[in-house]
Write a protein that holds these residues in place. Structure first.
Motif, PDB file in Angstrom:
ATOM      1  N   PRO A   5       0.822  -1.218   0.000  1.00 32.23           N
ATOM      2  CA  PRO A   5       0.000   0.000   0.000  1.00 32.23           C
ATOM      3  C   PRO A   5       0.851   1.260   0.000  1.00 32.23           C
ATOM      4  O   PRO A   5       1.906   1.313   0.647  1.00 32.23           O
ATOM      5  N   PHE A  27      -1.775  -8.626  -3.382  1.00 33.90           N
ATOM      6  CA  PHE A  27      -1.468  -8.363  -1.977  1.00 33.90           C
ATOM      7  C   PHE A  27      -1.569  -9.663  -1.191  1.00 33.90           C
ATOM      8  O   PHE A  27      -2.342 -10.552  -1.524  1.00 33.90           O
ATOM      9  N   TYR A  34      -5.752   5.016   3.485  1.00 37.37           N
ATOM     10  CA  TYR A  34      -4.401   4.544   3.769  1.00 37.37           C
ATOM     11  C   TYR A  34      -4.242   4.534   5.289  1.00 37.37           C
ATOM     12  O   TYR A  34      -4.123   5.581   5.922  1.00 37.37           O
ATOM     13  N   GLN A  94       4.345   0.736   8.451  1.00 39.87           N
ATOM     14  CA  GLN A  94       3.536  -0.334   7.874  1.00 39.87           C
ATOM     15  C   GLN A  94       2.089   0.133   7.764  1.00 39.87           C
ATOM     16  O   GLN A  94       1.600   0.872   8.612  1.00 39.87           O
ATOM     17  N   SER A 131      -2.068  -0.447   5.593  1.00 38.14           N
ATOM     18  CA  SER A 131      -3.009  -1.233   4.798  1.00 38.14           C
ATOM     19  C   SER A 131      -3.917  -0.265   4.050  1.00 38.14           C
ATOM     20  O   SER A 131      -3.985   0.926   4.355  1.00 38.14           O
ATOM     21  N   TYR A 132      -4.652  -0.789   3.056  1.00 33.43           N
ATOM     22  CA  TYR A 132      -5.798  -0.094   2.488  1.00 33.43           C
ATOM     23  C   TYR A 132      -7.024  -0.555   3.261  1.00 33.43           C
ATOM     24  O   TYR A 132      -7.219  -1.766   3.475  1.00 33.43           O
ATOM     25  N   SER A 176      -3.481  -5.793   2.542  1.00 34.09           N
ATOM     26  CA  SER A 176      -2.113  -5.332   2.685  1.00 34.09           C
ATOM     27  C   SER A 176      -1.167  -6.484   2.420  1.00 34.09           C
ATOM     28  O   SER A 176      -1.576  -7.594   2.085  1.00 34.09           O
ATOM     29  N   PRO A 187       1.339  -5.278   7.102  1.00 32.26           N
ATOM     30  CA  PRO A 187       0.726  -4.264   7.945  1.00 32.26           C
ATOM     31  C   PRO A 187       1.271  -4.163   9.361  1.00 32.26           C
ATOM     32  O   PRO A 187       0.856  -3.285  10.103  1.00 32.26           O
TER      33      PRO A 187
END
Length: 357
Positions: A39, A57, A187, A195, A197-198, A231, A234
């Motif tokens: 991400p 991912f 985001y 670190q 994730s979406y 992700s 993450p």
């Protein structure tokens, strides 16, 4: 956040076995991307496309939690989750697929916790997600769109079903507000090292339907929250677990907040404040203060079941407490998850997940 570390560990073990190699690091998530996509800030979600899997991912999930009131006057909680984990980026047909799927389902009552899990290989039709119409499934468990109006999001109306030993449910969800990006426009940063994730949610569901518990049925209504997150790295290497809160306040506002605990005893907190009309405000890193107040034994483990949450920016200072202290999901890879009640200078209901205890 809302994903069981132990469940993802299970996926990591399955994927490692399927790939003939090792697991993917901590909880199957890892702190390095190992060839997977990562991400980056500035991405914009595209719907309905982003409701579908992202096989480049390493890990993602479709996750629903619901706070319910029965016609018998009792409070209940329900959970439905589908996880995807990958041994390698991309997808292949049949048994060559690097994807592994896991489903978790649970119902919480004031004095019992029912739960079940399913696992499946990718590529053979046993589990997966499609869009237009949206359909997420593993075996006969399903989260699927129904009667989507032209111009409406594919997640606006869903049915949710699952069964396990001595329990099951058939529930209908209807969104009363918009899909909400978490973090910085989707985001979501998970550590001081960066670190991320979406992450987006649909926190505005009204929900109704039927629970089947130990051979008896009860009609229920309430509120539900869907999380979507993906992700490849993450978590930081020193993070060992998390405490995740999704909160429905009685004034119509919502909040997601989490604390990622590290091995030194500290933690990284973040979250999103959501106004009643669905406008999100990112909660800056470590602005949210999360303090355990009371512990209880759950499956022989000492876990916090009452918390104080403080967010000075919003003048928030309230307590959350578990409906059932023993909301331990007694699967092969167990964790704590269940409904909570909110009291203090805010009132309402929500869900709490705790991993790594």
């Amino acid at each position: 956040m809302n994903v069981s570390i132990c469940s993802i560990l299970a996926l990591g073990l399955l994927v490692g076995s399927a790939a003939g190699g090792h697991t993917q690091g901590f909880a199957g998530l890892g702190s390095t991307a190992q060839g997977f996509a990562v991400p980056k800030p500035g991405m914009h979600f595209h719907f309905p496309a982003d409701h579908a899997p992202h096989p480049d991912f390493r890990i993602e999930w479709w996750y629903v939690t619901a706070n319910l009131k029965g016609t018998d006057g009792l409070d209940y909680g329900a959970q439905w989750t589908l996880f995807r984990s990958a041994a390698a980026p991309g997808e292949k047909a049949g048994w060559s697929s690097p994807q592994v799927w896991m489903g978790n389902a649970a119902v919480t009552t004031p004095d019992r916790q029912f739960s079940a899990e399913r696992t499946a290989r990718g590529g053979i039709g046993q589990a997966g997600v499609t869009i237009t119409p949206f359909d997420a499934w593993i075996d006969e468990w399903a989260l699927k769109a129904t009667s989507v109006a032209v111009g409406s999001d594919e997640l606006s109306k869903l049915t949710m079903s699952a069964t396990g030993t001595d329990f099951g449910y058939q529930l209908n969800l209807e969104a009363k507000g918009p899909v909400v990006p978490q973090g910085d426009n989707g985001y979501s940063v998970k550590s001081a090292e960066g670190q991320a994730s979406y992450y987006y949610s649909q926190p505005f569901y009204s929900i109704s339907g039927t629970l089947r518990l130990a051979g008896k049925s009860v009609e229920v209504t309430g509120k539900a929250w869907l999380d979507r997150e993906w992700s490849s790295q993450p978590l930081a290497v020193d993070q060992k677990g998390w405490d995740w809160f999704s909160l429905h306040f009685d004034d119509g506002s919502k909040m997601m907040g989490f604390r990622l605990r590290d091995t030194s005893g500290g933690g990284f907190t973040s979250g999103t404040w959501i106004s009643p009309d669905g406008k999100p405000t990112d909660i800056a890193s470590n602005e949210l203060k999360v303090t355990p107040l009371k512990n209880a034994l759950a499956a022989g483990r000492d876990v916090p079941v009452e918390w104080r949450l403080e967010l000075p920016e919003k003048n928030l200072d309230f307590t959350v407490s578990a409906l059932n202290n023993d909301s331990w999901v007694r699967s092969q890879f167990p964790y704590w998850e269940g409904p909570i009640r909110i009291s203090g200078n805010r009132s309402g209901v929500g869900y709490l997940e705790m991993t790594g205890y």
